[in-house]
Design a protein around this motif. Structure first.
Motif, PDB file in Angstrom:
ATOM      1  N   ILE A  66      48.195  46.832  34.872  1.00 41.44           N
ATOM      2  CA  ILE A  66      49.384  47.159  34.083  1.00 41.44           C
ATOM      3  C   ILE A  66      49.077  48.443  33.309  1.00 41.44           C
ATOM      4  CG2 ILE A  66      50.949  46.401  32.239  1.00 41.44           C
ATOM      5  CD1 ILE A  66      50.264  43.498  32.909  1.00 41.44           C
ATOM      6  N   GLU A  67      49.949  49.409  33.433  1.00 41.35           N
ATOM      7  CA  GLU A  67      49.796  50.656  32.675  1.00 41.35           C
ATOM      8  C   GLU A  67      50.141  50.367  31.215  1.00 41.35           C
ATOM      9  OE1 GLU A  67      51.021  54.349  30.889  1.00 41.35           O
ATOM     10  OE2 GLU A  67      52.424  52.744  31.220  1.00 41.35           O
ATOM     11  N   PRO A  68      49.478  50.833  30.187  1.00 38.83           N
ATOM     12  CA  PRO A  68      48.409  51.825  30.197  1.00 38.83           C
ATOM     13  C   PRO A  68      47.004  51.221  30.176  1.00 38.83           C
ATOM     14  CG  PRO A  68      49.119  51.480  27.954  1.00 38.83           C
ATOM     15  CD  PRO A  68      49.904  50.518  28.809  1.00 38.83           C
ATOM     16  N   TYR A  69      46.885  49.902  30.375  1.00 41.89           N
ATOM     17  CA  TYR A  69      45.575  49.252  30.178  1.00 41.89           C
ATOM     18  C   TYR A  69      44.624  49.529  31.347  1.00 41.89           C
ATOM     19  CZ  TYR A  69      49.044  46.827  27.400  1.00 41.89           C
ATOM     20  OH  TYR A  69      50.103  46.557  26.578  1.00 41.89           O
ATOM     21  N   ALA A  70      45.154  49.419  32.577  1.00 43.15           N
ATOM     22  CA  ALA A  70      44.335  49.683  33.764  1.00 43.15           C
ATOM     23  C   ALA A  70      45.285  50.036  34.893  1.00 43.15           C
ATOM     24  CB  ALA A  70      43.516  48.456  34.135  1.00 43.15           C
ATOM     25  N   LYS A  71      44.948  51.118  35.612  1.00 39.76           N
ATOM     26  CA  LYS A  71      45.893  51.586  36.631  1.00 39.76           C
ATOM     27  C   LYS A  71      45.159  52.208  37.806  1.00 39.76           C
ATOM     28  CE  LYS A  71      49.398  55.170  37.345  1.00 39.76           C
ATOM     29  NZ  LYS A  71      50.484  55.966  36.814  1.00 39.76           N
ATOM     30  N   THR A  72      45.581  51.823  39.024  1.00 46.00           N
ATOM     31  CA  THR A  72      45.139  52.590  40.190  1.00 46.00           C
ATOM     32  C   THR A  72      46.326  53.192  40.934  1.00 46.00           C
ATOM     33  OG1 THR A  72      45.224  50.786  41.799  1.00 46.00           O
ATOM     34  CG2 THR A  72      43.172  51.014  40.552  1.00 46.00           C
ATOM     35  N   GLY A  73      47.545  52.689  40.692  1.00 45.70           N
ATOM     36  CA  GLY A  73      48.691  53.231  41.433  1.00 45.70           C
ATOM     37  C   GLY A  73      50.012  52.753  40.865  1.00 45.70           C
ATOM     38  N   GLY A  74      51.053  52.877  41.685  1.00 52.72           N
ATOM     39  CA  GLY A  74      52.413  52.578  41.252  1.00 52.72           C
ATOM     40  C   GLY A  74      52.599  51.146  40.750  1.00 52.72           C
ATOM     41  N   LEU A  75      51.795  50.190  41.252  1.00 60.29           N
ATOM     42  CA  LEU A  75      51.889  48.803  40.792  1.00 60.29           C
ATOM     43  C   LEU A  75      51.780  48.715  39.268  1.00 60.29           C
ATOM     44  CD1 LEU A  75      51.666  45.660  41.001  1.00 60.29           C
ATOM     45  CD2 LEU A  75      49.262  45.963  41.541  1.00 60.29           C
ATOM     46  N   ALA A  76      50.857  49.480  38.697  1.00 61.59           N
ATOM     47  CA  ALA A  76      50.650  49.435  37.242  1.00 61.59           C
ATOM     48  C   ALA A  76      51.885  49.956  36.506  1.00 61.59           C
ATOM     49  CB  ALA A  76      49.422  50.255  36.858  1.00 61.59           C
ATOM     50  N   GLU A 108      62.948  36.225  28.455  1.00 59.86           N
ATOM     51  CA  GLU A 108      61.721  35.956  27.708  1.00 59.86           C
ATOM     52  C   GLU A 108      60.566  36.128  28.688  1.00 59.86           C
ATOM     53  OE1 GLU A 108      61.844  32.242  25.648  1.00 59.86           O
ATOM     54  OE2 GLU A 108      59.772  32.485  24.941  1.00 59.86           O
ATOM     55  N   VAL A 109      59.835  37.229  28.545  1.00 57.30           N
ATOM     56  CA  VAL A 109      58.832  37.543  29.561  1.00 57.30           C
ATOM     57  C   VAL A 109      57.451  37.701  28.924  1.00 57.30           C
ATOM     58  CG1 VAL A 109      59.612  39.952  29.523  1.00 57.30           C
ATOM     59  CG2 VAL A 109      58.210  39.202  31.399  1.00 57.30           C
ATOM     60  N   LYS A 110      56.470  37.089  29.543  1.00 57.49           N
ATOM     61  CA  LYS A 110      55.081  37.272  29.138  1.00 57.49           C
ATOM     62  C   LYS A 110      54.316  37.782  30.356  1.00 57.49           C
ATOM     63  CE  LYS A 110      55.149  33.483  25.769  1.00 57.49           C
ATOM     64  NZ  LYS A 110      55.401  34.296  24.570  1.00 57.49           N
ATOM     65  N   SER A 111      53.538  38.851  30.141  1.00 57.29           N
ATOM     66  CA  SER A 111      52.776  39.428  31.243  1.00 57.29           C
ATOM     67  C   SER A 111      51.318  38.999  31.121  1.00 57.29           C
ATOM     68  CB  SER A 111      52.833  40.956  31.192  1.00 57.29           C
ATOM     69  OG  SER A 111      54.172  41.385  31.199  1.00 57.29           O
ATOM     70  N   VAL A 112      50.643  38.969  32.259  1.00 62.93           N
ATOM     71  CA  VAL A 112      49.218  38.601  32.221  1.00 62.93           C
ATOM     72  C   VAL A 112      48.450  39.392  33.280  1.00 62.93           C
ATOM     73  CG1 VAL A 112      49.768  36.504  33.542  1.00 62.93           C
ATOM     74  CG2 VAL A 112      47.559  36.681  32.450  1.00 62.93           C
ATOM     75  N   MET A 113      47.278  39.855  32.874  1.00 59.98           N
ATOM     76  CA  MET A 113      46.397  40.607  33.777  1.00 59.98           C
ATOM     77  C   MET A 113      44.943  40.295  33.414  1.00 59.98           C
ATOM     78  SD  MET A 113      46.425  44.522  32.281  1.00 59.98           S
ATOM     79  CE  MET A 113      44.821  44.957  32.976  1.00 59.98           C
ATOM     80  N   PRO A 114      43.992  40.671  34.268  1.00 62.80           N
ATOM     81  CA  PRO A 114      42.583  40.451  33.932  1.00 62.80           C
ATOM     82  C   PRO A 114      42.114  41.413  32.832  1.00 62.80           C
ATOM     83  CG  PRO A 114      42.877  40.725  36.323  1.00 62.80           C
ATOM     84  CD  PRO A 114      44.147  41.172  35.665  1.00 62.80           C
ATOM     85  N   LEU A 115      41.149  40.967  32.051  1.00 63.95           N
ATOM     86  CA  LEU A 115      40.572  41.853  31.029  1.00 63.95           C
ATOM     87  C   LEU A 115      39.373  42.589  31.642  1.00 63.95           C
ATOM     88  CD1 LEU A 115      40.586  43.016  28.250  1.00 63.95           C
ATOM     89  CD2 LEU A 115      39.427  40.991  27.388  1.00 63.95           C
ATOM     90  N   TYR A 116      39.663  43.699  32.318  1.00 64.96           N
ATOM     91  CA  TYR A 116      38.598  44.527  32.883  1.00 64.96           C
ATOM     92  C   TYR A 116      37.864  45.221  31.742  1.00 64.96           C
ATOM     93  CZ  TYR A 116      41.715  44.101  36.967  1.00 64.96           C
ATOM     94  OH  TYR A 116      42.518  43.635  37.968  1.00 64.96           O
ATOM     95  N   SER A 117      36.624  45.609  32.003  1.00 59.99           N
ATOM     96  CA  SER A 117      35.891  46.240  30.895  1.00 59.99           C
ATOM     97  C   SER A 117      36.463  47.608  30.552  1.00 59.99           C
ATOM     98  CB  SER A 117      34.398  46.307  31.187  1.00 59.99           C
ATOM     99  OG  SER A 117      34.150  46.702  32.483  1.00 59.99           O
TER     100      SER A 117
END
Ligand code: ADP
Length: 486
Positions: free
Chosen positions: A13-23, A39-48
């Protein structure tokens, strides 16, 4: 009526971690949905690489647990509302996510990727449960989240019996195909490891399983939705997709108009709008020529290219057309990109061979990309396939006319130039052939010199286009309503 609740699960998810358009989509779409009462909550991995300080991440859960295969995995959860105000949760699990990069390093893909994302899928669902957030919809994205539709269909947990799933295919070129070692860990029952679901030529195909079990399947443009049902564009998944055609649709991505707006863009020297584009683009072209060591030539048509150096982007066509174009036409070219090493070597070497005429920068650079969009006259996108594509959208909004191969989202978003009445927003060609790109560059150059009124007309038409997220968000909400009955 109660609000529709959506758990939006993505691997970047941009701006936390991005490689392409998906973020970009995973950032902008939830924001747009929230703005329309979802009512939306997003979730992604906590990359270093996620900047915990900058985005004020706070730990909100410790000792959460999921059962994977015959073991328990214990993880923590972080949360932030920064920087956009919407809820984003992060799964912290150092065994899988405390790595220098997201999916791979220079030596190749992380070999435990299927384990990492099987765990992530389970953890995202467990998070919803621990928050007592009973989603109407879990919106999953690409293969990294492809186990979730299956877990929902297995119906092991009554908490999710009312939850439906959507999977969005951002690029079918990446399917998550692995050997079968993860099957037990991911808890795929033997009867579901078959050619109609997760199995493909003896391997595990996670996207395939996601498509088989999701309630709705979306992809990022109507034409790409059509293309992936055919054998050439589907990476082998066309039969399955055709069998699910009633539940498949293409919704064009929007763009973040806070970032990509020539009127407010802080990364370009001269801001402009539809009324002032002539002076604005002229000043930006001058700055662009200077930045790339090109001849200061206000009246020479300038072609820009920005993109990953991957074969998908039509680099063979570009290489076959650009040198011929600058040798036989009055024009200049700037190239910004990185990726494939041969391509870096080849495109990076062009400025030395065509000084003042071709400029190139090898690397990822936001400032340069904004200036290319603002200062070029034409933008090259000869992609072999393009699920949606963002740069042709930015180009139109910036009054830079795209030259595209008519595929996927490029086909859908560019109105072909009509030489008879001077309308259109760009130039499309069809053949996967450098000659076709070369000819189309020639068509653009001749229009630039011989029919300048048509160019003005096209720029105005392009800049009027609305690519905000409001329209796509409404279309996704339509799907959520259909599935949830709310
Ligand atoms: P994909 O997701 O296939 O890479 P998209 O067109 O959907 O292609 O999105 C790519 C995004 O990444 C665009 O915003 C593009 O401007 C940006 N981008 C790609 N390469 C570079 C680069 N070298 N420098 C700056 N931005 C880049």
């Amino acid at each position: 009526m109660s609000k529709i609740k959506v758990l939006f699960v993505a691997s970047e998810i941009e701006p936390y971690a991005k490689t392409g358009g998906l973020a970009d989509v995973s950032s902008a779409l939830p924001k747009a949905l929230a703005g329309k009462g979802i009512e939306v909550k997003s979730v992604m991995p906590l990359y270093s690489k996620v900047n915990r300080e900058k985005y004020k991440l706070k730990k909100v859960m410790d000792m959460a647990c999921v059962h994977m295969g015959n073991c328990e995995e214990w993880f923590s959860v972080y949360h932030t509302n920064e920087p956009y105000g919407n809820d984003v949760y992060f799964i912290e699990f150092s065994k899988y996510f405390d790595r220098p990069d997201i999916y791979h390093e220079s030596f190749g893909e992380y070999s435990d990727n299927p384990y990492r994302y099987a765990f992530f899928c389970r953890a995202a669902m467990q998070l919803a449960k621990d928050l007592n957030f009973q989603p109407d919809i879990i919106h999953t994205n690409d293969w990294q989240t492809g186990f979730i539709p299956y877990y929902l269909k297995c119906g092991e947990d009554a908490f999710f019996w009312g939850t439906r799933s959507v999977i969005t295919i951002h690029n079918i070129g990446y399917q998550g195909s692995f050997d079968t070692s993860v099957v037990d860990y991911a808890k795929i029952y033997p009867q579901d490891f078959n050619a109609g679901a997760f199995e493909s030529f003896g391997r595990l195909n996670i996207l395939k399983g996601g498509i088989a079990f999701a309630d709705k399947i979306t992809t990022v443009s109507p034409t790409y939705a059509h293309e992936i049902m055919g054998p050439i564009g589907s990476g082998g998944l066309h039969d399955l997709l055709r069998s699910r055609s009633a539940d498949l649709c293409g919704i064009l991505n929007g763009i973040d108009t806070n970032v990509w707006n020539p009127k407010t863009d802080k990364l370009i020297p001269k801001q402009y709008d539809i009324k002032t584009y002539k002076t604005g683009k002229k000043a930006n072209k001058k700055a662009l020529q200077k930045m790339f060591d090109l001849n200061d030539a206000p009246n020479v048509p300038l072609f820009g290219f920005i993109g990953r150096f991957a074969s998908q982007k039509g680099l063979g066509l570009l290489a076959g057309a650009v040198e011929r174009a600058v040798s036989s036409m009055v024009c200049q070219v700037v190239i910004l990109g990185s990726g494939d090493e041969d391509a870096q070597w080849y495109f990076g070497g062009l400025p030395a061979r065509y000084p003042g005429i071709i400029g190139a920068y090898i690397g990822y650079d936001e400032t340069r990309s904004h200036l290319i969009e603002a200062g070029s006259d034409f933008f090259l996108m000869p992609s072999l396939y393009e699920p949606c594509g963002l740069n042709q959208l930015y180009s139109q909004v910036y009054g830079t006319l795209p030259i595209v191969r008519a595929t996927g989202g490029l086909y859908d978003t560019i109105d072909q130039y009509d030489e008879y009445n001077g309308t259109g927003t760009g130039f499309k060609f069809y053949d996967i052939d450098p000659q076709a790109l070369y000819n189309t560059m020639g068509w653009a150059v001749s229009t630039y010199f011989d029919r300048p009124k048509h160019i003005d007309n096209m720029i105005t038409q392009a800049m009027k286009k609305d690519y905000s997220w409001s329209i796509p968000a409404d279309l996704y909400i339509g799907i959520y309503k259909e599935l949830s009955g709310k």
